[in-house]
Design a protein around this motif. Structure first.
Motif, PDB file in Angstrom:
ATOM      1  N   LYS A  61       0.828  -1.203   0.000  1.00 45.94           N
ATOM      2  CA  LYS A  61       0.000   0.000   0.000  1.00 45.94           C
ATOM      3  C   LYS A  61       0.867   1.260   0.000  1.00 45.94           C
ATOM      4  O   LYS A  61       0.566   2.234  -0.682  1.00 45.94           O
ATOM      5  CB  LYS A  61      -0.913   0.016   1.220  1.00 45.94           C
ATOM      6  N   GLU A  62       1.956   1.212   0.761  1.00 48.80           N
ATOM      7  CA  GLU A  62       2.821   2.378   0.895  1.00 48.80           C
ATOM      8  C   GLU A  62       3.595   2.671  -0.385  1.00 48.80           C
ATOM      9  O   GLU A  62       3.805   3.825  -0.739  1.00 48.80           O
ATOM     10  CB  GLU A  62       3.801   2.154   2.053  1.00 48.80           C
ATOM     11  N   THR A  63       4.023   1.613  -1.076  1.00 46.41           N
ATOM     12  CA  THR A  63       4.847   1.792  -2.274  1.00 46.41           C
ATOM     13  C   THR A  63       4.061   1.761  -3.573  1.00 46.41           C
ATOM     14  O   THR A  63       4.541   2.227  -4.600  1.00 46.41           O
ATOM     15  CB  THR A  63       5.925   0.690  -2.345  1.00 46.41           C
ATOM     16  N   GLY A  64       2.857   1.188  -3.534  1.00 46.86           N
ATOM     17  CA  GLY A  64       2.056   1.079  -4.748  1.00 46.86           C
ATOM     18  C   GLY A  64       2.454  -0.074  -5.638  1.00 46.86           C
ATOM     19  O   GLY A  64       1.969  -0.196  -6.766  1.00 46.86           O
ATOM     20  N   LEU A  65       3.324  -0.952  -5.146  1.00 44.54           N
ATOM     21  CA  LEU A  65       3.768  -2.109  -5.926  1.00 44.54           C
ATOM     22  C   LEU A  65       2.896  -3.326  -5.614  1.00 44.54           C
ATOM     23  O   LEU A  65       2.753  -3.711  -4.462  1.00 44.54           O
ATOM     24  CB  LEU A  65       5.228  -2.440  -5.622  1.00 44.54           C
ATOM     25  N   ALA A  66       2.328  -3.908  -6.643  1.00 41.86           N
ATOM     26  CA  ALA A  66       1.493  -5.099  -6.468  1.00 41.86           C
ATOM     27  C   ALA A  66       2.378  -6.342  -6.474  1.00 41.86           C
ATOM     28  O   ALA A  66       3.327  -6.443  -7.234  1.00 41.86           O
ATOM     29  CB  ALA A  66       0.463  -5.184  -7.583  1.00 41.86           C
ATOM     30  N   VAL A  67       2.052  -7.282  -5.607  1.00 41.19           N
ATOM     31  CA  VAL A  67       2.826  -8.519  -5.498  1.00 41.19           C
ATOM     32  C   VAL A  67       1.906  -9.716  -5.695  1.00 41.19           C
ATOM     33  O   VAL A  67       0.865  -9.800  -5.042  1.00 41.19           O
ATOM     34  CB  VAL A  67       3.491  -8.623  -4.105  1.00 41.19           C
ATOM     35  N   PRO A  68       2.222 -10.648  -6.592  1.00 43.91           N
ATOM     36  CA  PRO A  68       1.380 -11.834  -6.781  1.00 43.91           C
ATOM     37  C   PRO A  68       1.417 -12.738  -5.559  1.00 43.91           C
ATOM     38  O   PRO A  68       2.412 -12.791  -4.835  1.00 43.91           O
ATOM     39  CB  PRO A  68       2.015 -12.524  -8.000  1.00 43.91           C
ATOM     40  N   ASP A  69       0.339 -13.442  -5.316  1.00 42.05           N
ATOM     41  CA  ASP A  69       0.247 -14.311  -4.148  1.00 42.05           C
ATOM     42  C   ASP A  69       1.363 -15.342  -4.104  1.00 42.05           C
ATOM     43  O   ASP A  69       1.794 -15.769  -3.040  1.00 42.05           O
ATOM     44  CB  ASP A  69      -1.110 -15.032  -4.123  1.00 42.05           C
ATOM     45  N   GLY A  70       1.832 -15.739  -5.262  1.00 38.94           N
ATOM     46  CA  GLY A  70       2.866 -16.767  -5.316  1.00 38.94           C
ATOM     47  C   GLY A  70       4.127 -16.410  -4.559  1.00 38.94           C
ATOM     48  O   GLY A  70       4.814 -17.283  -4.027  1.00 38.94           O
ATOM     49  N   PHE A  71       4.450 -15.113  -4.502  1.00 38.87           N
ATOM     50  CA  PHE A  71       5.643 -14.687  -3.790  1.00 38.87           C
ATOM     51  C   PHE A  71       5.533 -15.001  -2.307  1.00 38.87           C
ATOM     52  O   PHE A  71       6.532 -15.184  -1.627  1.00 38.87           O
ATOM     53  CB  PHE A  71       5.845 -13.176  -3.962  1.00 38.87           C
ATOM     54  N   LEU A  72       4.317 -15.014  -1.797  1.00 38.20           N
ATOM     55  CA  LEU A  72       4.105 -15.162  -0.362  1.00 38.20           C
ATOM     56  C   LEU A  72       3.948 -16.610   0.078  1.00 38.20           C
ATOM     57  O   LEU A  72       3.580 -16.880   1.215  1.00 38.20           O
ATOM     58  CB  LEU A  72       2.877 -14.342   0.061  1.00 38.20           C
ATOM     59  N   ARG A  73       4.234 -17.548  -0.798  1.00 43.13           N
ATOM     60  CA  ARG A  73       4.190 -18.958  -0.416  1.00 43.13           C
ATOM     61  C   ARG A  73       5.490 -19.391   0.255  1.00 43.13           C
ATOM     62  O   ARG A  73       5.530 -20.401   0.937  1.00 43.13           O
ATOM     63  CB  ARG A  73       3.942 -19.836  -1.646  1.00 43.13           C
ATOM     64  N   SER A  74       6.533 -18.641   0.017  1.00 42.39           N
ATOM     65  CA  SER A  74       7.847 -18.973   0.571  1.00 42.39           C
ATOM     66  C   SER A  74       8.249 -17.931   1.604  1.00 42.39           C
ATOM     67  O   SER A  74       8.257 -16.731   1.311  1.00 42.39           O
ATOM     68  CB  SER A  74       8.897 -19.023  -0.553  1.00 42.39           C
ATOM     69  N   GLY A  75       8.590 -18.374   2.807  1.00 44.82           N
ATOM     70  CA  GLY A  75       9.035 -17.451   3.833  1.00 44.82           C
ATOM     71  C   GLY A  75      10.314 -16.749   3.446  1.00 44.82           C
ATOM     72  O   GLY A  75      10.514 -15.566   3.737  1.00 44.82           O
TER      73      GLY A  75
END
Length: 204
Positions: A61-75
């Motif tokens: 939200k702060e940077t305006g960069l969207a991240v796909p859910d796939g990135f968040l599968r790995s710690g």
């Protein structure tokens, strides 16, 4: 005599330990091949915590960069992504150098002043007077300029090459500064290693 692990690999092991609680064998810290095997076996598998995911979402939200859910599968990738977003947030929130610390009676070293001038030239800014006469101010100025240092063409091309291999669309914002371009490149190197593991899908 076996080769010792690099500082970078030791750092990766410590990040895995922090997130998983796994205690590696002593040999992991003493043998390069054993260390790399430990990293390969663990860093792709552990999931991020709810707090880490929440932190990434706030930074999005702060940077305006969207991240796909796939990135968040790995710690591990979530941690790397957090570092990247924090760097971008810093440059957004601190476009110019400001220092209001107390007067420092200790002056900077000649090496610090020289480096500060080099960075100032690269960032197209003027070196403030306090930076030339106070060690604390000079240190903060150097750290600020390192975050704003523009990425070289060689670094940008390298980051783009790894991005193409990973099948990700590179956000132009991450290639503006050297620190974020380096962080992005490191993430893409990891994605290339994780290829086939279902860690990431979609474009960023």
């Amino acid at each position: 005599m076996s080769r010792k692990p690099s500082e970078k690999d030791i750092w990766k092991v410590k990040m895995i330990m922090k997130h998983t609680g796994v205690e590696p064998e002593k040999e992991v810290f003493e043998n390069a091949e054993t260390c790399k095997a430990f990293i390969k076996n663990h860093r792709k598998t552990y999931p991020p915590t709810d707090e880490e995911i929440s932190n990434v979402q706030e930074l999005q939200k702060e940077t305006g960069l969207a991240v796909p859910d796939g990135f968040l599968r790995s710690g591990y990738l979530t941690f790397r992504l957090t570092c990247l977003l924090e760097s971008i947030a810093y440059t957004i929130n601190n476009p110019v150098f400001e220092y209001d610390g107390e007067f420092d009676t200790v002056g900077p070293t000649d090496a610090m002043v020289s480096f500060a001038k080099v960075l100032a030239s690269e960032c197209a800014v003027t070196v403030p007077s306090r930076v030339l006469h106070e060690k604390a101010s000079c240190h903060e100025f150097i750290q600020h300029c390192k975050r704003h240092r523009p990425a070289s063409k060689k670094l940008i091309d390298s980051a783009k090459a790894y991005t193409a291999r990973a099948g990700i669309e590179v956000p132009k914002e991450v290639l503006v500064k050297a620190v974020t371009a380096n962080q992005w490149k490191g993430m893409m190197e990891d994605l290339c290693e994780f290829e086939g593991g279902g860690v990431v899908t979609g474009n960023l």
